[in-house]
Design a protein around this motif. Structure first.
Motif, PDB file in Angstrom:
ATOM      1  N   THR A  35       0.811  -1.166  -0.086  1.00 38.37           N
ATOM      2  CA  THR A  35      -0.062  -0.025   0.082  1.00 38.37           C
ATOM      3  C   THR A  35       0.852   1.351  -0.132  1.00 38.37           C
ATOM      4  OG1 THR A  35      -1.588  -1.340   1.257  1.00 38.37           O
ATOM      5  CG2 THR A  35      -1.931   1.152   1.251  1.00 38.37           C
ATOM      6  N   TYR A  54      -3.485   4.111  -1.901  1.00 35.10           N
ATOM      7  CA  TYR A  54      -3.774   3.083  -3.036  1.00 35.10           C
ATOM      8  C   TYR A  54      -3.065   1.736  -2.636  1.00 35.10           C
ATOM      9  CZ  TYR A  54      -4.615   7.488  -5.528  1.00 35.10           C
ATOM     10  OH  TYR A  54      -4.964   8.606  -6.069  1.00 35.10           O
ATOM     11  N   TYR A  55      -3.722   0.603  -3.099  1.00 33.99           N
ATOM     12  CA  TYR A  55      -3.282  -0.631  -2.906  1.00 33.99           C
ATOM     13  C   TYR A  55      -2.610  -0.858  -4.111  1.00 33.99           C
ATOM     14  CZ  TYR A  55      -7.060  -0.831   0.668  1.00 33.99           C
ATOM     15  OH  TYR A  55      -7.590  -0.652   1.574  1.00 33.99           O
ATOM     16  N   THR A  59      -5.142   0.736  -6.966  1.00 28.59           N
ATOM     17  CA  THR A  59      -6.446   0.871  -6.727  1.00 28.59           C
ATOM     18  C   THR A  59      -6.781   1.749  -5.631  1.00 28.59           C
ATOM     19  OG1 THR A  59      -6.743  -1.558  -7.321  1.00 28.59           O
ATOM     20  CG2 THR A  59      -8.548  -0.612  -5.928  1.00 28.59           C
ATOM     21  N   ASP A  60      -7.512   2.796  -5.822  1.00 32.34           N
ATOM     22  CA  ASP A  60      -7.977   3.908  -4.756  1.00 32.34           C
ATOM     23  C   ASP A  60      -8.695   3.069  -3.759  1.00 32.34           C
ATOM     24  OD1 ASP A  60      -9.622   5.943  -3.367  1.00 32.34           O
ATOM     25  OD2 ASP A  60      -8.820   7.237  -5.067  1.00 32.34           O
ATOM     26  N   ALA A  61      -8.142   3.208  -2.537  1.00 32.61           N
ATOM     27  CA  ALA A  61      -8.706   2.601  -1.464  1.00 32.61           C
ATOM     28  C   ALA A  61     -10.247   2.883  -1.011  1.00 32.61           C
ATOM     29  CB  ALA A  61      -7.884   2.593  -0.318  1.00 32.61           C
ATOM     30  N   SER A  62     -10.376   4.152  -1.390  1.00 30.34           N
ATOM     31  CA  SER A  62     -11.670   4.739  -0.977  1.00 30.34           C
ATOM     32  C   SER A  62     -12.992   4.679  -1.887  1.00 30.34           C
ATOM     33  CB  SER A  62     -11.665   6.144  -0.571  1.00 30.34           C
ATOM     34  OG  SER A  62     -11.371   6.813  -1.748  1.00 30.34           O
ATOM     35  N   THR A  63     -12.459   4.400  -3.437  1.00 32.64           N
ATOM     36  CA  THR A  63     -13.434   4.137  -4.590  1.00 32.64           C
ATOM     37  C   THR A  63     -13.332   2.822  -5.136  1.00 32.64           C
ATOM     38  OG1 THR A  63     -12.117   5.007  -6.275  1.00 32.64           O
ATOM     39  CG2 THR A  63     -13.537   6.630  -4.809  1.00 32.64           C
ATOM     40  N   GLU A  64     -12.168   2.162  -4.853  1.00 35.62           N
ATOM     41  CA  GLU A  64     -11.776   0.924  -5.464  1.00 35.62           C
ATOM     42  C   GLU A  64     -11.706   1.048  -7.167  1.00 35.62           C
ATOM     43  OE1 GLU A  64     -14.485  -2.488  -4.224  1.00 35.62           O
ATOM     44  OE2 GLU A  64     -14.064  -1.777  -2.212  1.00 35.62           O
ATOM     45  N   PHE A  93      -9.366   1.448 -10.216  1.00 37.54           N
ATOM     46  CA  PHE A  93      -8.001   1.140 -10.255  1.00 37.54           C
ATOM     47  C   PHE A  93      -7.526   1.998 -11.340  1.00 37.54           C
ATOM     48  CE2 PHE A  93      -9.753  -1.321 -13.554  1.00 37.54           C
ATOM     49  CZ  PHE A  93      -8.741  -1.570 -14.760  1.00 37.54           C
ATOM     50  N   LYS A 127     -13.705   0.014 -15.558  1.00 31.88           N
ATOM     51  CA  LYS A 127     -14.154  -1.590 -15.358  1.00 31.88           C
ATOM     52  C   LYS A 127     -14.478  -2.118 -16.957  1.00 31.88           C
ATOM     53  CE  LYS A 127     -16.745  -0.898 -10.818  1.00 31.88           C
ATOM     54  NZ  LYS A 127     -17.724  -0.746 -10.373  1.00 31.88           N
ATOM     55  N   ASP A 142     -16.128   5.690 -14.417  1.00 30.70           N
ATOM     56  CA  ASP A 142     -15.629   5.743 -13.213  1.00 30.70           C
ATOM     57  C   ASP A 142     -15.978   6.761 -12.361  1.00 30.70           C
ATOM     58  OD1 ASP A 142     -14.340   3.230 -13.742  1.00 30.70           O
ATOM     59  OD2 ASP A 142     -12.531   4.241 -13.960  1.00 30.70           O
TER      60      ASP A 142
END
Length: 150
Positions: A13, A21-22, A41-46, A48, A91, A149
């Motif tokens: 992270t 971000y992951y 991957t944005d941790a708050s919105t998921e 990527f 996506k 997104d």
């Protein structure tokens, strides 16, 4: 049996401007070498963001090892690059990328069967499995089409 279409590996992270971000690495085999692409991957919105730069390796583990050796600063630079090139329909892009990887893998299995380097029964089962996976992706494409997104 040839290497699978692609695999995802958690790296770590990172934080950029207060945002977490992951970081993961998606590794695929192009018939010559293993190529990893960093995914942030944005941790708050998921949502990527994919870095277009590759992380090559002689094996999946080699590419993962190289990605884990990146410094915090190197990962931040790659994340900034990915964010600057972000797509509106992430996506849909991810599903499309997954489909392309599966098609490449399908072709490698078919060529291996043709050349006799893959055992017929296992190869035919693998072709059936990949075909079913492709059909599943296609069935889900409509859910992602036109959805931006956030």
């Amino acid at each position: 049996m040839p290497p699978s279409a692609s695999s995802d590996h958690q790296i770590r992270t990172i934080n950029i401007d207060g945002q977490k971000y992951y970081v993961s690495l998606r590794v695929g085999y192009d018939g010559v070498e293993y190529i990893g692409r960093l995914m942030f991957t944005d941790a708050s919105t998921e949502i990527f963001y994919q870095d277009h730069g590759g992380v090559p390796g002689i094996s999946v583990l080699d590419a993962v090892r190289k990605a884990k050796e990146f410094t915090e600063s190197q990962l931040q630079q790659r994340c900034h690059r990915a964010l600057s090139e972000k797509r509106r329909f992430g996506k849909l892009r991810r599903a499309t990328d997954e489909m392309i990887e599966k098609i490449k893998y399908l072709n490698r299995v078919a060529v291996g069967l043709e050349k006799g380097t893959i055992e017929r029964e296992g190869g035919n089962q693998e072709l059936d499995t990949v075909q079913a996976q492709l059909l599943d992706i296609v069935k889900k494409l409509r859910m992602h089409a036109g959805v931006e997104d956030e």
